[in-house]
Write an enzyme that holds these catalytic residues in place. Sequence first.
Site, short mmCIF file in Angstrom:
data_model
loop_
_atom_site.label_atom_id
_atom_site.label_comp_id
_atom_site.label_asym_id
_atom_site.label_seq_id
_atom_site.Cartn_x
_atom_site.Cartn_y
_atom_site.Cartn_z
N HIS A 457 0.82 -1.22 0.00
CA HIS A 457 0.00 0.00 0.00
C HIS A 457 0.86 1.27 0.00
O HIS A 457 1.82 1.38 0.75
CB HIS A 457 -0.89 0.04 1.25
CG HIS A 457 -2.13 -0.78 1.14
ND1 HIS A 457 -2.79 -1.27 2.24
CD2 HIS A 457 -2.85 -1.19 0.07
CE1 HIS A 457 -3.85 -1.95 1.86
NE2 HIS A 457 -3.91 -1.92 0.55
N GLU A 458 0.46 2.23 -0.82
CA GLU A 458 1.04 3.59 -0.82
C GLU A 458 2.56 3.59 -0.97
O GLU A 458 3.27 4.35 -0.31
CB GLU A 458 0.65 4.36 0.45
CG GLU A 458 -0.84 4.42 0.70
CD GLU A 458 -1.62 4.95 -0.51
OE1 GLU A 458 -1.05 5.72 -1.30
OE2 GLU A 458 -2.80 4.60 -0.65
N GLY A 459 3.07 2.77 -1.86
CA GLY A 459 4.50 2.74 -2.12
C GLY A 459 5.14 1.54 -1.46
O GLY A 459 5.15 1.43 -0.23
#
Length: 604
Positions: A457-459
């Site tokens: 998630h998110e990078g």
Amino acid sequence: MSLRPTVDFLLHDWLKVENLQSRERFADHSRETFDAVLDTCERIAREKYAPFNRLVDTQEPHFDGEKVILPQATHDAYKAYAESGMLSAAQDYDIGGMQLPYTVEAAANAFFAMASVSIGSGMLTSGNANLLMVHGTDLQKQVFAANEFSGRFSGTMCLSEPQAGSSLSDVTTRATPDGDGFEADALGARYRLKGNKMWISSGEHELSENIIHLVLAKIPDANGQLVPGVKGISLFIVPKKMVDTNGQLTGERNDVALAGLNHKCGWRGTTNTLLNFGEGKYPVRGHTGAVGYLVGKPGEGLRCMFHMMNEARIGVGMAATMLGMAGYYASLDYAKNRPQGRPTGAGGKDASQPQVRIIEHADIKRMLLAQKAYSEGALALALYCARLVDEQHTGTSDDADVARLLLEVLTPIVKSFPSEWCLEANSLAIQIHGGYGYTRDFPVEQYWRDNRLNMIHEGTHGIQAMDLLGRKVLMENGRGLQLLADRMLATAAKAEGSWGPEAAALRDALQQVGQATQQAWDGAQPAQALANAVPYLQAFGHTVIAWIWLDVAASLGQDDTPAAQGRRAACRYFYRYELPKIGAWLNVVSSRDPTCAELPEEAF
């Protein structure tokens, strides 16, 4: 066990959050108002979230051909969360906010993440609206952000594409100026978007009246070509349903269609979607192409989106932390009540003796202490970073600048450490349960599945590592890293009397990190320096958590309650069992070990 005493200790005894009341923005607040917010969120999480965590895991979202169906419990939880005011908790009074410190908001949201991260608590919606409050026009704020803060609309972030994944420079969604005479729309410069976005959380549902997508796309040049790299990326507001300048629905769908639902190992209660923009299923005013309104200036989309991405990274770190904490509490309860085995005496084990509870075994205590050290340490770090956000927004100009730089360096850590080590905590929770741990009779297997998504998630972990070693520790001539080092050294000095060996170990770890940072880059090409960025991230993260634990332990003073004893033990555990690991990680960084980078693919 209850999370509340830990939250209260970190907020009040350690971070001294009441000191923020002296600032004009928070002058109306007090310990009583902070406690009231925490009480409300704790109650909603207990009543509307926790009882349904297994339900939303087993009753996955499904598409009936017209709309996505979610359990009624998800609708009830969303409604309760929106009505609590938490979506706009940190916003100004004049737009319905509470002007609550972000530190308290983050702590309050921890209850929802622990009760059911799968149901969700509006992280993307508030992040979407917060971005628009910084980069949107006044009307975009009124029409979109204000309705997201109220819960009437919800929000997403649409970055990744099926063929590009995390490589945003390779996005191919295109945005062309709207040619039907509506370019001067009051809501912003109008464009028509065509493309596909993948892994969009909450991309389709019926929880709110409208869904506001923030979409990265490229505007073609004069020759109709997309500019390579990230410089050509712009940001657009693309509502699921068209709205007027008063924020009212016009009755017309935008040309955004659900192409499919992704079925995940965890977070199953949250829809995860593939969206098609501009495929022609819902033409707007007779034309294909999803209508999008430009946010900010052309070509500055990624700069705008990072406002939301960084906020989301802290949110993902908090979600991972609370899943780790949930597993810790579950396995602690199990260990206290599960009889198995007998103590080993001088003559070995006596089978005639009654069984002991497994918490009396040293190895069970080791696994419990590891979970506590990872999860509570990560929670302390998350709240520390939230306190830096408040400092950035309301401190003096000098203090705000220091907070900004510290956040730059710590954001990859507050996202990556919990997503790796609180996942390990969940694995240890399963181990403590033994064979029961991997059955659905107990919640710990779900916590692990939910948490496994957070390293992506998110990078991803690799992206956070390259961001840290390739950019964050180098920016402004290493000033952020030096500021962080100064705070670590100040903690070591404060702890010297009662925690001398740990203070020395922290100084040594900090020196190792500094040397490795220098040696990784000394005369190296970026590919060489960054080849072992993940071990660097792991060592850096362990050093940060060691610092946090020492600071927490030093704040305990003469407190000899069981809770204080537990925190001291967690600090000792981290220094004796965890911090020594950084030597191996940093060795490959310092030597720029080529084992992985130079191995030809045929050798695999």
